[in-house]
Design an enzyme around this catalytic site. Structure first.
Site, PDB file in Angstrom:
ATOM      1  N   CYS A  51      21.708  15.309  -7.225  1.00 21.65           N
ATOM      2  CA  CYS A  51      22.263  16.464  -7.943  1.00 21.65           C
ATOM      3  C   CYS A  51      21.205  17.493  -8.337  1.00 21.65           C
ATOM      4  CB  CYS A  51      23.006  15.990  -9.190  1.00 21.65           C
ATOM      5  SG  CYS A  51      24.287  14.775  -8.843  1.00 21.65           S
ATOM      6  N   ASP A 125      25.936  16.468 -14.372  1.00 24.90           N
ATOM      7  CA  ASP A 125      26.904  16.769 -15.422  1.00 24.90           C
ATOM      8  C   ASP A 125      26.316  17.211 -16.758  1.00 24.90           C
ATOM      9  OD1 ASP A 125      28.440  15.808 -13.411  1.00 24.90           O
ATOM     10  OD2 ASP A 125      29.365  14.186 -14.536  1.00 24.90           O
ATOM     11  N   LYS A 126      25.421  16.413 -17.342  1.00 25.31           N
ATOM     12  CA  LYS A 126      24.993  16.689 -18.712  1.00 25.31           C
ATOM     13  C   LYS A 126      23.853  17.689 -18.801  1.00 25.31           C
ATOM     14  CE  LYS A 126      28.144  13.821 -19.639  1.00 25.31           C
ATOM     15  NZ  LYS A 126      28.451  13.472 -18.248  1.00 25.31           N
ATOM     16  N   CYS A 196      28.289  16.468  -7.203  1.00 27.58           N
ATOM     17  CA  CYS A 196      29.547  15.937  -6.672  1.00 27.58           C
ATOM     18  C   CYS A 196      30.485  17.080  -6.288  1.00 27.58           C
ATOM     19  CB  CYS A 196      30.198  15.026  -7.694  1.00 27.58           C
ATOM     20  SG  CYS A 196      29.177  13.601  -8.134  1.00 27.58           S
ATOM     21  N   SER A 474      35.211  10.243 -16.001  1.00 27.40           N
ATOM     22  CA  SER A 474      34.556  11.132 -15.047  1.00 27.40           C
ATOM     23  C   SER A 474      35.504  12.261 -14.691  1.00 27.40           C
ATOM     24  CB  SER A 474      34.196  10.347 -13.782  1.00 27.40           C
ATOM     25  OG  SER A 474      33.953  11.216 -12.703  1.00 27.40           O
TER      26      SER A 474
END
Length: 562
Positions: A51, A125-126, A196, A474
């Site tokens: 990512c 994500d974070k 993703c 998720s």
């Protein structure tokens, strides 16, 4: 030439700061460089997963843009926790924690070194909400830039995303596919670096960065491998010094109206439920009062107009092909659902930017729909309340075919127990799987339940079973799933009092979740309940458990909560 030196003179000007200049001369600074704005380039970079694999390279392009605009760029890193790799392991406890740690590390680095402005590059994500939280916390001129999504994989004519790998594990455990077929999905589903590929948490937050006005319009959708990603990096470097020159800082951008626009966009795209937590946290850092009640009110007026995975069949690269996030935002703007006067880091209101933006001359191909004739007539996410979640819970109704469910509880004190039950075939149609003690304090870290939810869907039980948890989901989750139950079990929330066989009713239409037992019985159980001992007595997880607030407050770490 731009000369916006907001803080750096206190670090690098004058005789008394001679030693400070000497340090930077060691890395190539000249006399002229010390007269220019010092611009940080925050790269959430790591080789621990795909990512953020490329963000360091993008940071160099951001530096080019800064140089073109008359500044000097300096790259600094922050940590990355790859959610997908940690799913279903003890490592997932560090996922949400990393969001607040990222904000803290940015504050420490840039406040310690007198940075005048900065660009933050996120991926997984974070990293994205962590950077945005730091943007409003520091309130220096800043621009957010997304690292980009991975390309989708292909198996013949079937478009694959990482979601397929999680769900096919459930299919394999249920005896529906062979190990060889599972291996083929593993090999093909994630062919490039980037995040993703569906509208999971990373791509959700990227789109919301545009809706918030913190990123350049159009910058969310180009894949990580696209040359346009590098062009946006250069443009972001130039834009941050323009913002500095105009006196635009993140707190002027992240207002109630900006959070409102992000919430509308979240619901219209059926994005990740994690975004509720993150928008609450960003609002908290910005000093904006925005609560679950605001989300609830907005959600009841916004339909789903995007057929993006997991709610639909398309990936982020498909959205990019038809114009990306601006095409979504313009539809919402034209329908009167956005607040057009919200300012952006580009120095104009979002309404003016969208008026000027024109979509490419390509058909929408069922990827996007109109507000008048939506993909789904209801919002992507519903806020639930009731005696099982007095302070609220969230349900991703945009990725579920059924909005109502009633069944008997099967209770598990942790995700690992629940996954074993699914793998052993113990979960049957009509069950409500309750996973508790996985909240912000109880886990700690509020881990995601994708391993369990994907196994349920892969086993063919996605619409026959419901799941309720004080943990998270998720963005790839679909089915009848209720998360973020507040208060959590570890602090004595009603979810701690549920017993096997209790009936639970979930209503995604009205926004209610009910534990169907008499109030007297609930009170009797409450008197007999004792809080579990902390799982950790030292280290990061213990610190986090002591500081973190409940999910309805964004699970922020704060003393005291404002």
């Amino acid at each position: 030439m731009v000369k916006v030196r907001i803080r750096s003179p206190a670090w690098y000007d004058g005789v008394d700061n001679t030693p400070h200049r000497s340090y930077l001369r060691a890395i190539g600074f000249t006399d002229e460089d010390f007269t220019k704005p010092l611009v940080g380039v925050l790269a959430a970079w790591s080789e621990l997963g795909p990512c953020n694999y490329h963000t360091l390279e993008l940071a160099k392009y951001v530096k080019e843009g800064i140089k073109e605009a008359g500044g000097v760029g300096l790259i600094a890193p922050t940590i990355v926790v790859n959610d997908g790799i940690n799913m279903g392991t003890p490592g997932m406890r560090y996922s949400l924690i990393s969001r607040d740690l990222i904000a803290d590390t940015i504050e420490a680095q840039f406040n310690a070194h007198g940075i005048d402005a900065w660009v933050g590059i996120g991926g997984c994500d974070k990293t994205q909400p962590g950077i945005m939280m730091a943007m409003v916390r520091l309130d220096l001129p800043a621009v957010y830039m997304y690292g980009g999504t991975a390309e989708a994989g292909w198996l013949g004519e079937r478009e694959l995303t990482i979601e397929d790998t999680f769900e096919t594990v459930g299919s394999y455990l249920a005896g529906k596919i062979t190990l060889e077929e599972l291996k083929r999905i593993e090999e093909l589903s994630f062919p490039t670096y980037g995040t993703c590929q569906g509208l999971f948490t990373a791509n959700t937050m990227a789109i919301l960065s545009e809706a918030l006005g913190l990123a350049l319009l159009g910058s969310a959708s180009p894949p990580a491998t696209s040359a346009r990603r590098k062009a946006y990096a250069v443009a972001s470097g130039r834009a941050v010094l323009k913002a500095a020159e105009l006196g635009i800082t993140p707190r002027k951008v992240v207002t109630y109206d900006a959070i409102y626009n992000a919430a509308v966009t979240l619901f219209a795209t059926a994005g990740s439920t994690n975004a509720i937590l993150h928008l609450l946290a960003i609002a908290y850092e910005a000093g904006v009062k925005f609560t679950l009640d605001d989300f609830d009110e907005i959600s009841r007026r916004v339909p789903v107009i995007a057929a993006l995975r997991p709610a639909g069949p398309y990936a982020m690269q498909d959205l990019d092909r038809i114009g990306g996030a601006p095409r979504i935002l313009k539809k919402l703007y034209k329908a009167g659902l956005l607040r057009p006067e919200a300012l952006t880091v580009e120095g104009e209101t979002i309404g003016k930017l969208l008026e000027r933006w024109q979509p490419p001359s390509v058909p929408e191909d069922g990827i996007l729909y109109s507000v008048e004739k939506p993909y789904k007539p209801y919002s992507g996410i519903r806020i639930l309340r009731g005696n099982l979640a007095p302070d609220g819970a969230v349900m991703k109704i945009g990725a579920a075919d059924k909005l109502k469910f009633e069944g008997k509880a099967k209770v598990y004190n942790g995700e690992a127990e629940a996954f074993k039950a699914v793998a052993a075939g113990e979960i049957k149609p009509g069950d409500v799987v309750v996973i508790r003690y996985e909240g912000p304090k109880g886990a700690p870290g509020m881990p995601e339940m994708l391993k369990v939810t994907a196994a349920i869907v892969g086993a063919g039980l996605g619409e026959a079973v419901a799941l309720v948890t004080d943990g998270r989901f998720s963005g790839a989750t679909r089915g009848i799933m209720v998360g973020h139950v507040a208060p959590e079990a570890a602090v004595g929330g009603p979810i701690a009092l549920v017993e096997n066989g209790d009936r639970i009713a979930i209503d995604g239409e009205t926004g209610r979740i009910t534990l169907q037992i008499p109030q007297e019985e609930l009170e009797r159980r409450r008197k007999n309940w004792t809080p579990p001992p902390p799982k950790y007595s030292g280290g990061l997880l213990a610190k986090y458990a002591a500081l973190v607030q409940q999910a309805d407050k964004g699970a922020v770490t704060a003393i005291p909560l404002r």
